[in-house]
Design a protein around this motif. Structure first.
Motif, short mmCIF file in Angstrom:
data_model
loop_
_atom_site.label_atom_id
_atom_site.label_comp_id
_atom_site.label_asym_id
_atom_site.label_seq_id
_atom_site.Cartn_x
_atom_site.Cartn_y
_atom_site.Cartn_z
N UNK A 115 -3.77 -7.50 -0.53
CA UNK A 115 -2.60 -7.72 0.32
C UNK A 115 -1.56 -6.62 0.09
N UNK A 116 -1.35 -6.25 -1.16
CA UNK A 116 -0.39 -5.19 -1.46
C UNK A 116 -0.85 -3.85 -0.87
N UNK A 117 -2.15 -3.61 -0.87
CA UNK A 117 -2.67 -2.40 -0.25
C UNK A 117 -2.41 -2.40 1.25
N UNK A 118 -2.55 -3.57 1.87
CA UNK A 118 -2.21 -3.69 3.30
C UNK A 118 -0.72 -3.44 3.52
N UNK A 119 0.11 -3.87 2.57
CA UNK A 119 1.54 -3.60 2.65
C UNK A 119 1.83 -2.10 2.58
N UNK A 120 1.12 -1.41 1.70
CA UNK A 120 1.29 0.05 1.60
C UNK A 120 1.00 0.70 2.94
N UNK A 121 -0.10 0.29 3.56
CA UNK A 121 -0.48 0.87 4.86
C UNK A 121 0.55 0.54 5.94
N UNK A 122 1.04 -0.71 5.95
CA UNK A 122 2.02 -1.11 6.96
C UNK A 122 3.31 -0.32 6.84
N UNK A 123 3.82 -0.19 5.61
CA UNK A 123 5.05 0.59 5.41
C UNK A 123 4.83 2.06 5.78
N UNK A 124 3.67 2.58 5.44
CA UNK A 124 3.38 3.99 5.76
C UNK A 124 3.36 4.22 7.27
N UNK A 125 2.71 3.31 7.99
CA UNK A 125 2.65 3.46 9.44
C UNK A 125 4.03 3.33 10.07
N UNK A 126 4.93 2.59 9.43
CA UNK A 126 6.29 2.44 9.93
C UNK A 126 7.22 3.55 9.45
N UNK A 127 6.68 4.51 8.71
CA UNK A 127 7.47 5.65 8.27
C UNK A 127 8.31 5.41 7.03
N UNK A 128 8.08 4.32 6.31
CA UNK A 128 8.86 4.01 5.10
C UNK A 128 8.01 4.32 3.87
N UNK A 129 8.00 5.60 3.48
CA UNK A 129 7.15 6.02 2.36
C UNK A 129 7.66 5.44 1.04
N UNK A 130 8.97 5.37 0.87
CA UNK A 130 9.52 4.83 -0.38
C UNK A 130 9.12 3.37 -0.56
N UNK A 131 9.19 2.58 0.50
CA UNK A 131 8.77 1.17 0.42
C UNK A 131 7.28 1.07 0.13
#
Length: 699
Positions: A172-188
């Motif tokens: 789930x956390x890996x999916x969160x990484x991908x979601x934030x990345x696609x939204x342009x929030x690299x820090x998150x």
């Protein structure tokens, strides 16, 4: 019709039978439980028609309303693509809808790329089920939908729900990484990555890809080093992201290291990785390595992607003949090109001026139905570069849905082919049809204005580009502007544009130096040339030509000679015919005709008409006609069949008043059937009555 409900009724109402011999034996094994009715649905409903009949029978016989059965029915409707029927059935489920029914409906939406519906259904689940369940599968699906739809708000909300419910799962956390990345929030994304308890190759790869996707290629490469320190082996997806990072950085050395890492660790090289490596080598300028990757990895004759990537690479890196050669290679004869392939091949034809092959490709486009906008634009560009403006115009007018690229292709094509008036008329039409010009449009229109000396229209285009912020955002617009002002004789405005530009390249410096040279300001050209060297920019052929020409027109023989010697010696630059002509012109204008003639004799290449023309012009200026006749004899021995040389002879005799000889030379030109292309020069004079003013008003 009655067989199906009878079977379902029996399975729903019958009790399980005991096995024979089990009566009065208390320790006999327990009988197998009866299978629920839903077990038979997937076997019975092999097509949509059967499903609808079964559903109708269930309703008629009063067997509906059972949660598990209805959930199975909506799952079947979704599998046949009837999402509207599935949702209608879901909405009619009893109030006791459970997590399973929500998961089924959510999965159906996700598989059909209805990501906004996935998010809205998740919100409904949070409101309907109490307490809200913690389901990692559902969380991962919703986060993937948020990533697809770039929905940062709901990705953050799901993150909160995940954190509050229970210790987060690594997946789930890996999916969160991908979601934030696609939204342009690299820090998150990085914070979510740091929370992953047991990082595997998927977690590391997701974070590396997040950096690369958000223009943080260096950070992605650094994270890969951490990954190796943690003894986690990368896979082909990891390496694909690393190759993309090297491509964006233009780092050939790092890219070769990654390629070596792939070979050393035996990572499977699939079509995607082959294309990534090929593209990296092309973008980094190593076309030989790109071809080696292609020959090694794209051995299958059905690898259209790699084949197209190699053709695109050849076309983009200035090897158009190799692009056409690869296309016609019999080893790849079984492949049908796509629109990207054809567009690159048309670009190659345009670079070569090969209209014959271009027309053949046009026929292939029509035959294979590849007539999409990029291909049409490539056709317009190809025909215009090949000088067939009429065919370019025909393709453009036949395009129903024109975009800015379509207009740019035809305007630039007309301006490049000498059809400047036509280019300005097309620009007027473009503005009337409410298309907003971009940087490419402005460059093409300014080029046309410079060709016609249309100063008022060029000033209007300058104002338009300032209004739209194109001057500061594009180095090409600034360069085109100062080149336009310089060609129109307004060196002051050209210098103002030059000084206002933040970024400058060699072409920008060359255009400004040329502007001073055209005005006869040799000292200004030399001063600017020295400033260019201080900026550690490498001068090209055009820069040297413009500086030497400026020295020639200004009578700066010493400075020009020192520059020529420095160019050949210190800068190790091989002079072209233009440079030799500038030197002869400079010496001849200054009256050093004997030195100029010796310079011609010592040239390592055969002199052209420009060299002899410069010398004869000096002979006429200083009335040294005896030297001119010496040059004439040599010139006609070398070039007896070219009219331009006879015109030079005629002009020399005319400057000496020997009109009889002028007549003889003119008669000789007519008798031999030689023709010279006439020259022309124009500049806008009457601004109030000029047709371009109308265009300027509309622009």
């Amino acid at each position: 019709m009655l067989v199906v409900p009878r079977l379902l009724r029996l399975t729903l109402t019958s009790t399980p039978r005991l096995q024979r011999g089990s009566v009065n034996h208390h320790h006999a094994p327990a009988p197998a439980p009866a299978l629920p009715a839903t077990f038979y649905l997937s076997r019975l409903c092999t097509n949509l028609d059967t499903l609808k009949k079964l559903h109708a029978s269930l309703v008629v016989h009063g067997l509906g309303g059972e949660l598990l059965l209805d959930t199975k029915l909506l799952s079947l409707y979704a599998s046949f693509g009837l999402l509207r029927h599935a949702r209608a059935l879901f909405d009619r489920l009893p109030s006791s809808r459970d997590l399973y029914s929500f998961r089924v409906m959510t999965r159906a939406y996700f598989l059909h790329d209805m990501h906004s519906r996935v998010v809205s259904l998740y919100r409904l689940m949070r409101l309907s089920l109490h307490p809200a369940p913690h389901d990692d599968v559902l969380f991962s699906v919703v986060l993937k939908s948020c990533a697809h739809s770039r929905d940062l708000l709901h990705a953050t909300l799901v993150h909160c729900h995940v954190t509050k419910s229970a210790p987060p799962d690594s997946f789930v956390l890996t999916c969160l990484v991908d979601a934030y990345a696609k939204c342009g929030r690299v820090a998150c994304a990085r914070r979510a990555f740091e929370e992953v308890p047991d990082r595997d190759v998927v977690s590391w790869t997701s974070m590396i890809a997040a950096y690369v996707q958000n223009d943080c290629a260096r950070e992605g490469l650094s994270l890969f080093n951490r990954m190796r320190e943690g003894f986690v082996d990368g896979n082909e997806v990891t390496v694909g992201s690393l190759v993309t990072a090297c491509t964006r950085l233009g780092s050939l050395h790092q890219g070769k290291w990654v390629h070596g890492f792939v070979i050393k660790n035996g990572i499977p090289v699939n079509s995607f990785l082959t294309t990534s490596l090929l593209n990296m080598y092309v973008k980094c300028g190593s076309i030989e390595d790109a071809r080696a990757v292609f020959d090694e990895g794209a051995s299958d004759d059905d690898d259209l992607v790699s084949w197209t990537a190699m053709i695109v690479g050849y076309s983009q890196r200035g090897y158009p003949h190799l692009a056409l050669e690869l296309f016609t290679n019999k080893n790849w004869a079984g492949l049908l090109p796509n629109s990207v392939t054809v567009a690159s091949l048309l670009s190659a034809c345009g670079q070569l001026g090969n209209s014959v092959t271009g027309k053949s490709l046009h026929g292939l486009v029509v035959k294979c139905g590849l007539d999409d906008p990029p291909v049409r634009n490539a056709l317009v560009d190809m025909y215009s570069k090949c000088g067939v403006v009429s065919d370019a115009r025909y393709v453009f007018e036949a395009t129903v849905e024109k975009d800015v690229v379509s207009w740019n292709s035809i305007i630039s094509g007309c301006a490049r082919s000498g059809e400047a008036r036509e280019a300005l008329e097309l620009f007027r039409r473009m503005r009337l049809e409410s298309f907003s010009p971009d940087a490419v449009t402005v460059v093409g229109v300014l080029s046309a204005c410079a060709s016609l000396g249309a100063l008022q229209l060029g000033c209007s285009v300058h104002a338009l580009s300032l209004k739209d912020g194109l001057v500061l955002s594009s180095i090409y617009v600034g360069t085109a502007l100062l080149n336009f002002y310089a060609k129109c004789g307004d060196a002051k405005s050209a210098r103002m544009v030059f000084d206002s530009m933040g970024e400058k390249n060699a072409v920008t410096w060359s255009a400004m130096i040329s502007g001073y040279g055209m005005q006869g300001d040799g000292s200004g050209s030399l001063a600017l040339f020295r400033d260019m060297l201080k900026e550690e920019l490498e001068p090209n052929e055009v820069v040297f030509t413009t500086v030497l020409a400026a020295c020639s027109h200004s009578g700066m023989v010493g400075e020009g000679s020192r520059l020529f010697n420095s160019m050949c010696g210190e800068l190790n630059f091989v002079p072209s015919m233009k440079h030799y002509a500038c030197m002869v012109d400079m010496l001849a204008r200054a009256g050093s005709l004997e030195e100029a003639l010796d310079f011609i004799d010592e040239m390592p290449v055969q002199p052209s008409v420009s060299v002899f023309g410069a010398f004869l012009h000096g002979c006429g200026l200083h009335s040294r006609f005896e030297l001119g006749e010496v040059a004439i004899r040599r010139m006609l021995e070398l070039h007896p069949d070219e009219a331009c040389y006879y015109v030079l002879v005629s002009n020399l005799y005319a400057s000496d008043g020997r009109w009889g000889m002028v007549k003889q030379v003119r008669e000789m030109i007519k008798q031999t059937g030689l023709n010279k292309v006439p020259g022309c020069s124009l500049v806008e004079m009457d601004l109030n009555n000029d047709g371009y003013a109308k265009v300027a008003v509309l622009s």
